[in-house]
Each structure stands twice: as C-alpha cells, then as structure tokens.
Design an enzyme around this catalytic site. Sequence first.
Site, mmCIF file in Angstrom:
data_model
loop_
_atom_site.group_PDB
_atom_site.id
_atom_site.type_symbol
_atom_site.label_atom_id
_atom_site.label_comp_id
_atom_site.label_asym_id
_atom_site.label_seq_id
_atom_site.Cartn_x
_atom_site.Cartn_y
_atom_site.Cartn_z
ATOM 1 N N ARG A 1 -19.363 -139.907 -7.337
ATOM 2 C CA ARG A 1 -19.132 -138.415 -6.963
ATOM 3 C C ARG A 1 -20.504 -137.751 -5.946
ATOM 4 O O ARG A 1 -19.925 -137.134 -5.111
ATOM 5 C CB ARG A 1 -19.849 -138.137 -8.587
ATOM 6 C CG ARG A 1 -19.189 -136.877 -9.073
ATOM 7 C CD ARG A 1 -19.548 -136.541 -10.100
ATOM 8 N NE ARG A 1 -19.265 -137.047 -11.022
ATOM 9 C CZ ARG A 1 -20.527 -136.721 -11.350
ATOM 10 N NH1 ARG A 1 -21.641 -135.746 -10.484
ATOM 11 N NH2 ARG A 1 -21.763 -137.400 -11.833
ATOM 12 N N TYR B 1 -0.952 -117.939 0.196
ATOM 13 C CA TYR B 1 -0.267 -119.116 -1.004
ATOM 14 C C TYR B 1 -0.740 -118.763 -2.815
ATOM 15 O O TYR B 1 -1.890 -118.014 -3.024
ATOM 16 C CB TYR B 1 -1.509 -120.644 -0.927
ATOM 17 C CG TYR B 1 -0.705 -121.691 -1.872
ATOM 18 C CD1 TYR B 1 0.073 -122.752 -1.503
ATOM 19 C CD2 TYR B 1 -1.896 -122.215 -2.776
ATOM 20 C CE1 TYR B 1 0.526 -123.137 -2.900
ATOM 21 C CE2 TYR B 1 -2.080 -123.505 -3.221
ATOM 22 C CZ TYR B 1 -1.053 -123.761 -3.789
ATOM 23 O OH TYR B 1 -0.463 -124.598 -4.459
ATOM 24 N N ASP C 1 -8.695 -120.198 5.584
ATOM 25 C CA ASP C 1 -7.414 -121.544 5.216
ATOM 26 C C ASP C 1 -6.646 -121.718 6.258
ATOM 27 O O ASP C 1 -5.076 -121.125 6.713
ATOM 28 C CB ASP C 1 -6.474 -120.457 4.039
ATOM 29 C CG ASP C 1 -5.489 -121.679 3.656
ATOM 30 O OD1 ASP C 1 -5.581 -122.644 4.050
ATOM 31 O OD2 ASP C 1 -5.150 -121.527 2.579
ATOM 32 N N LYS D 1 -0.990 -132.353 3.234
ATOM 33 C CA LYS D 1 -0.661 -131.586 4.082
ATOM 34 C C LYS D 1 -0.786 -131.506 5.282
ATOM 35 O O LYS D 1 -0.168 -133.049 5.213
ATOM 36 C CB LYS D 1 -0.294 -129.921 4.227
ATOM 37 C CG LYS D 1 -0.602 -128.867 2.850
ATOM 38 C CD LYS D 1 0.808 -128.745 2.289
ATOM 39 C CE LYS D 1 0.858 -128.487 0.234
ATOM 40 N NZ LYS D 1 0.111 -127.267 0.228
HETATM 41 C C1 PLP Z 1 -0.577 -126.193 -0.172
HETATM 42 C C2 PLP Z 1 -1.956 -125.277 -0.125
HETATM 43 C C3 PLP Z 1 -3.191 -125.095 -0.553
HETATM 44 C C4 PLP Z 1 -3.720 -125.723 -1.794
HETATM 45 O O1 PLP Z 1 -3.358 -127.227 -1.853
HETATM 46 P P1 PLP Z 1 -2.637 -127.978 -2.785
HETATM 47 O O2 PLP Z 1 -3.748 -129.324 -1.827
HETATM 48 O O3 PLP Z 1 -1.731 -128.032 -3.590
HETATM 49 O O4 PLP Z 1 -4.331 -127.767 -3.714
HETATM 50 C C5 PLP Z 1 -3.780 -124.563 -0.575
HETATM 51 N N1 PLP Z 1 -2.803 -123.151 1.024
HETATM 52 C C6 PLP Z 1 -1.643 -123.563 1.490
HETATM 53 C C7 PLP Z 1 -1.652 -122.466 2.441
HETATM 54 C C8 PLP Z 1 -1.170 -124.467 1.046
HETATM 55 O O5 PLP Z 1 -0.524 -124.824 1.626
#
Ligand code: PLP
Length: 373
Positions: A47, A99, A171, A196
């Site tokens: 962890r 998001y 982000d 992603k």
């Molecule tokens: C998918 C996504 C998230 C969240 O990520 P997870 O891996 O699904 O928890 C946050 N910001 C953006 C722009 C995303 O496309």
Amino acid sequence: MKLETLAVHAGRAVEAATGAVTPSIALSTTFERAEDGSFPHGHVYTRSSNPNRDALETALAALEGGAVALAFGSGQAATAAVLQTLASGDHVLLPLDLYHGTRHLVQHVLARWGLLADFVDMTDVASVEAAIRLNTRLIWVETPSNPQLQVVDIAAVTALAHAHGALCAVDNTWATPILQRPFELGADLVMHSTTKYIGGHSDVLGGAVIVNDAGLAASLRDLQKLSGAVPSPFDCWLLLRSIPTLPYRVRAQTEHAAALATFLSAHPRVSVVHYPGLPTHPGHALAARQMSGGFGAMLSFQVEGGQPAAMAVAARTRIFTRATSLGGVESLIEHRASVEGPDSQTPAGLLRVSVGLEHSDDLIADMAQALEG
Ligand SMILES: *Cc1c(COP(=O)(O)O)cnc(C)c1O
C-alpha cells in the site's frame, strides 16, 4: 530526451537478478527487513510502495515533465486525493463543462466535508476572476472538456490562480502529455485518468497526479497511503507496458479524429461538431496555441432531431462500439446525456466519440451509413 524515447525507457531497467528486459510483476504485499530492522530494497508494504508502482510513477513523472507522480486505482481516486489536500471551508472553482464524476464527487461527497465549490464558464477568463473568493485555494481545469470539447486557457487561469494565492490543477486526460504540457503553462498539478489514453486498451483502470512541489507531493503521498486507493502491481505493469506506444497511438488517433470531424462538419444531419481542430470551433485559436501536434482524438457532435435521432445513429454503427469510456484502440460512441444522469448539462442530441486506431476511411464510411438511416 524526446517524449518517444522517455516513453520507451523511463521507469524501465534490465533486472539485475535475472537479466529480464521487461519487468517482472512483484505481487508480494510485504518485504523483508534486514537484521538491523531496515528495509534494504526500499519497500515495506505494497500500500505504501511497490516496485511496479515505483516504475510506473517514474515513467509518468518523466512523460509529464514533473518531479513526482503518484499512481492511484482510478482517475476518480486521483481527483479525490487532490481535493482532499484542501481543508473544510476552502473554496474550489471548477468548469461548467467537465467530467461528470468530478462534479458529483465535489457535490455529493466533498461538500459534506465542508469543501465549497463553484462551477463557472472557464472559457471566459473574466468570469473565472469574478468567481474567485478570499478562500479560493484551487482552480480545477479540464481542457479540452468532457463532453463538449471546450478549451480553457491554462496559462491565463493559472496566472489568475497564482495572483490570488490559489493553485491550478489540470485534468490532462483528454489531451495527454503528448499534445498538451500543463506544467510548461504554469500549472501546479496535473491529473490523469490513466484508464484512458495512457492505458489505451480498455483493460486497466487507473489514475495519476503529477506535481513539482515537494510539500504537495508529501501530502498526496500521505493520502495515497492512508486512503489506500492504490493500483495493483499488475495494473501498474499493464500501464507501463502501454506507455511506449502512447505517442504513436495518440498521433494516429488524433489524425483519424480530425478526418472524422471534417466529414461530420459537412454532413446535413449534423448540426454542430465539437472538435477544437475545426477552424469554426470557438476554442480553435487557443487550442492551436496551447496544444501541439494536434487537437486530440475525442469529439462530439449533435444530430438534428435530439435524443431519439442521436440514439438511432449510435444504434446503426458497426465499427464504433456503443460504450462509455475513451482512449482505447477501438472507436467508441456514446449518447452522453443518458449516461450522465438527470442533472446532465449535455445537449440531448449529443453523441460523444472516442476515435480509435481503425483506418479512418472505414470509420468515416461507418459513420456515413449510420447517419443515412
Ligand atoms: C474517465 C475520466 C475521469 C475519471 O477517471 P476514472 O479512471 O474513470 O476514475 C476523469 N476525468 C476525465 C476527463 C475522464 O475522461
């Protein structure tokens, strides 16, 4: 070194014990102490740290051009950690188009712990400035945004944040470190859903935060360890395996998205195409300035006839799979408002597309037949 070289080599070394060129997966949750009580290999308990997570974090920091990366079990866990560095009574500004998970985390969870938040049109720097309060500690930027591909001026928003004693977090999931470099524009934190593009194959969930400030890194390290939303060694291994191809995947997918956006923008059944690469997009000039190498592989478009017409188009595609998420090698299409739920701000006729690695001629032909109906 250039990004392509870092992508192949950062976080990787031939293993001294075996000569293995690719890393092994260290599944052990615990690590032996020396006789004097020390930990000669630097790990205590998975962890807190693990060889595969260390390697992934080294690669992510190198790619984003930051000092320290922290890997989490999902993008949401990474976002939660960033917001948990704040205290009750602190104020955070977020964009209107972002998001939906980020919005819901702030409104449904962190609000109960006293985090104050406002959502503003971040494409308009004046309205960001007007919304800043004395207790504003963080401005959260998402650009291009999900799902309407709005473009926010990272350098301008960061300058505003700094002038008011706040930090700026970006982000960078949609742009990836290949197309957009938030640290070079002044940002303090960069967040990714590594689920992603970084994962890129729709088979691993993950998140990351990259920072330069040592104090911020230490408080995020505490949150990572104490909240425990850490990725498994295998998840880290999968992500590290995907990183060498990231620059090439992103560039090819971006090229395909640009071709598809051009096709859609000339189609009579399509009322709007949201893609910052189109000269008609309101954020085009800004995106051309703050991104490099293209405008990304995400786009959305609105079909004449609202939700039923949009759902019917998605129902007819053969190559695009109807599914949420993005950034994988396969193209996906999604009716976004129905995924976001009843408080969705997304237009009812909007379809979001994640453009993959298939040939763009095939993608365009599939979209053409789906729109013919
Ligand atoms: C998918 C996504 C998230 C969240 O990520 P997870 O891996 O699904 O928890 C946050 N910001 C953006 C722009 C995303 O496309």
